[in-house]
Write a protein that holds these residues in place. Sequence first.
Motif, PDB file in Angstrom:
ATOM      1  N   PHE A 151      52.376  54.909  36.112  1.00 45.44           N
ATOM      2  CA  PHE A 151      51.755  53.786  36.817  1.00 45.44           C
ATOM      3  C   PHE A 151      50.718  54.296  37.814  1.00 45.44           C
ATOM      4  CE2 PHE A 151      51.479  50.651  40.254  1.00 45.44           C
ATOM      5  CZ  PHE A 151      51.027  49.556  39.519  1.00 45.44           C
ATOM      6  N   VAL A 152      51.061  55.350  38.555  1.00 40.40           N
ATOM      7  CA  VAL A 152      50.099  55.949  39.484  1.00 40.40           C
ATOM      8  C   VAL A 152      48.860  56.411  38.714  1.00 40.40           C
ATOM      9  CG1 VAL A 152      49.698  57.946  41.004  1.00 40.40           C
ATOM     10  CG2 VAL A 152      51.792  56.582  41.247  1.00 40.40           C
ATOM     11  N   GLY A 153      49.076  57.042  37.571  1.00 47.41           N
ATOM     12  CA  GLY A 153      47.948  57.478  36.743  1.00 47.41           C
ATOM     13  C   GLY A 153      47.083  56.315  36.286  1.00 47.41           C
ATOM     14  N   MET A 154      47.716  55.215  35.923  1.00 47.38           N
ATOM     15  CA  MET A 154      46.953  54.025  35.519  1.00 47.38           C
ATOM     16  C   MET A 154      46.129  53.488  36.688  1.00 47.38           C
ATOM     17  SD  MET A 154      49.449  51.828  33.040  1.00 47.38           S
ATOM     18  CE  MET A 154      48.327  50.443  33.113  1.00 47.38           C
ATOM     19  N   CYS A 155      46.702  53.474  37.870  1.00 45.09           N
ATOM     20  CA  CYS A 155      45.975  53.004  39.057  1.00 45.09           C
ATOM     21  C   CYS A 155      44.771  53.884  39.327  1.00 45.09           C
ATOM     22  CB  CYS A 155      46.894  52.977  40.282  1.00 45.09           C
ATOM     23  SG  CYS A 155      48.171  51.702  40.229  1.00 45.09           S
ATOM     24  N   ILE A 156      44.950  55.198  39.218  1.00 44.64           N
ATOM     25  CA  ILE A 156      43.842  56.138  39.437  1.00 44.64           C
ATOM     26  C   ILE A 156      42.743  55.888  38.400  1.00 44.64           C
ATOM     27  CG2 ILE A 156      43.209  58.590  39.232  1.00 44.64           C
ATOM     28  CD1 ILE A 156      44.483  57.960  41.917  1.00 44.64           C
ATOM     29  N   GLY A 157      43.132  55.667  37.168  1.00 43.98           N
ATOM     30  CA  GLY A 157      42.149  55.372  36.125  1.00 43.98           C
ATOM     31  C   GLY A 157      41.390  54.090  36.405  1.00 43.98           C
ATOM     32  N   ARG A 158      42.082  53.089  36.854  1.00 42.65           N
ATOM     33  CA  ARG A 158      41.446  51.804  37.175  1.00 42.65           C
ATOM     34  C   ARG A 158      40.478  51.961  38.344  1.00 42.65           C
ATOM     35  NH1 ARG A 158      39.806  47.091  35.021  1.00 42.65           N
ATOM     36  NH2 ARG A 158      39.797  45.451  36.589  1.00 42.65           N
ATOM     37  N   GLU A 159      40.877  52.727  39.348  1.00 43.36           N
ATOM     38  CA  GLU A 159      39.977  52.964  40.473  1.00 43.36           C
ATOM     39  C   GLU A 159      38.679  53.626  40.010  1.00 43.36           C
ATOM     40  OE1 GLU A 159      43.087  53.661  44.198  1.00 43.36           O
ATOM     41  OE2 GLU A 159      41.817  55.308  43.522  1.00 43.36           O
ATOM     42  N   ASP A 160      38.811  54.602  39.141  1.00 39.59           N
ATOM     43  CA  ASP A 160      37.642  55.301  38.610  1.00 39.59           C
ATOM     44  C   ASP A 160      36.710  54.319  37.907  1.00 39.59           C
ATOM     45  OD1 ASP A 160      36.309  57.766  38.342  1.00 39.59           O
ATOM     46  OD2 ASP A 160      37.123  58.074  36.335  1.00 39.59           O
ATOM     47  N   TYR A 161      37.272  53.483  37.071  1.00 42.02           N
ATOM     48  CA  TYR A 161      36.516  52.465  36.343  1.00 42.02           C
ATOM     49  C   TYR A 161      35.790  51.538  37.311  1.00 42.02           C
ATOM     50  CZ  TYR A 161      35.764  48.207  33.609  1.00 42.02           C
ATOM     51  OH  TYR A 161      35.211  47.090  33.034  1.00 42.02           O
ATOM     52  N   LEU A 162      36.487  51.076  38.335  1.00 39.52           N
ATOM     53  CA  LEU A 162      35.901  50.121  39.278  1.00 39.52           C
ATOM     54  C   LEU A 162      34.785  50.758  40.108  1.00 39.52           C
ATOM     55  CD1 LEU A 162      39.193  48.349  40.233  1.00 39.52           C
ATOM     56  CD2 LEU A 162      37.221  47.232  39.172  1.00 39.52           C
ATOM     57  N   CYS A 163      34.949  52.011  40.496  1.00 41.04           N
ATOM     58  CA  CYS A 163      33.855  52.690  41.210  1.00 41.04           C
ATOM     59  C   CYS A 163      32.619  52.781  40.323  1.00 41.04           C
ATOM     60  CB  CYS A 163      34.289  54.085  41.652  1.00 41.04           C
ATOM     61  SG  CYS A 163      35.381  54.093  43.095  1.00 41.04           S
ATOM     62  N   GLY A 164      32.813  53.049  39.050  1.00 37.96           N
ATOM     63  CA  GLY A 164      31.689  53.084  38.116  1.00 37.96           C
ATOM     64  C   GLY A 164      31.023  51.724  37.976  1.00 37.96           C
ATOM     65  N   GLN A 165      31.830  50.678  37.922  1.00 37.11           N
ATOM     66  CA  GLN A 165      31.285  49.324  37.814  1.00 37.11           C
ATOM     67  C   GLN A 165      30.469  48.960  39.058  1.00 37.11           C
ATOM     68  OE1 GLN A 165      31.823  46.803  35.131  1.00 37.11           O
ATOM     69  NE2 GLN A 165      31.949  48.848  34.264  1.00 37.11           N
ATOM     70  N   ILE A 166      30.993  49.302  40.235  1.00 37.61           N
ATOM     71  CA  ILE A 166      30.267  49.024  41.478  1.00 37.61           C
ATOM     72  C   ILE A 166      28.969  49.828  41.504  1.00 37.61           C
ATOM     73  CG2 ILE A 166      30.317  49.172  44.000  1.00 37.61           C
ATOM     74  CD1 ILE A 166      33.407  48.730  43.786  1.00 37.61           C
ATOM     75  N   GLY A 167      29.035  51.078  41.067  1.00 34.98           N
ATOM     76  CA  GLY A 167      27.834  51.912  41.013  1.00 34.98           C
ATOM     77  C   GLY A 167      26.775  51.313  40.098  1.00 34.98           C
ATOM     78  N   LEU A 168      27.183  50.790  38.965  1.00 44.03           N
ATOM     79  CA  LEU A 168      26.249  50.138  38.047  1.00 44.03           C
ATOM     80  C   LEU A 168      25.659  48.881  38.676  1.00 44.03           C
ATOM     81  CD1 LEU A 168      24.944  49.978  35.256  1.00 44.03           C
ATOM     82  CD2 LEU A 168      26.993  48.788  34.453  1.00 44.03           C
ATOM     83  N   MET A 169      26.489  48.092  39.325  1.00 44.99           N
ATOM     84  CA  MET A 169      25.983  46.883  39.996  1.00 44.99           C
ATOM     85  C   MET A 169      24.990  47.238  41.096  1.00 44.99           C
ATOM     86  SD  MET A 169      27.001  44.031  38.656  1.00 44.99           S
ATOM     87  CE  MET A 169      26.863  42.781  39.935  1.00 44.99           C
TER      88      MET A 169
END
Length: 174
Positions: free
Chosen positions: A137-155
């Motif tokens: 679960f911790v690993g999934m959260c870390i993966g999601r954070e990575d994805y969201l930082c990328g999305q914010i960077g694209l925006m």
Amino acid sequence: MDTPKSPKLDIIIPAFRGHSQNFLMALDQIAEEDALKRVEGKTNHIIWMAGNFLDMRYAMGNVLGLDEEFEFRDYFFQGKALDENLDYPTLEQLRESFHKISPLVYRKLLEVSDEDLGKAFPMGMNIDFFPETVLNFVGMCIGREDYLCGQIGLMRRILGYEGIKYDFDKNMKY
């Protein structure tokens, strides 16, 4: 670098700290009005992305034993869909929540034992190659954070802001 009690988190600790830095750098200089913009009505806005990032931080903290509740949970819990009828919190409010929860979660990541990481944590995924444990679960959260930082960077780029500057603050210990 701080050394976690569990060697299983040797890769999680630098990722967590890197995501903390990326999150703040991705939000740097974003105007509040721009943080609510969507692309052709199809994307989530930056506020939603930042709130979802924080929902991951609070979820990680909760599974590690923290009793902290995200004050904006009702807006973002488990990736709740964006609702244009809601008055979302501001970026400043979300930054305050970030600075509140992140050092607490970081401390828990350093203190958690292998035994606790191996405990069952049912997620309802029912995937045979994915044991539903605290560690995963911790690993999934870390993966999601990575994805969201990328999305914010694209925006950022779509909205005309400069790309993220990777000027890490070495004094930030979470």
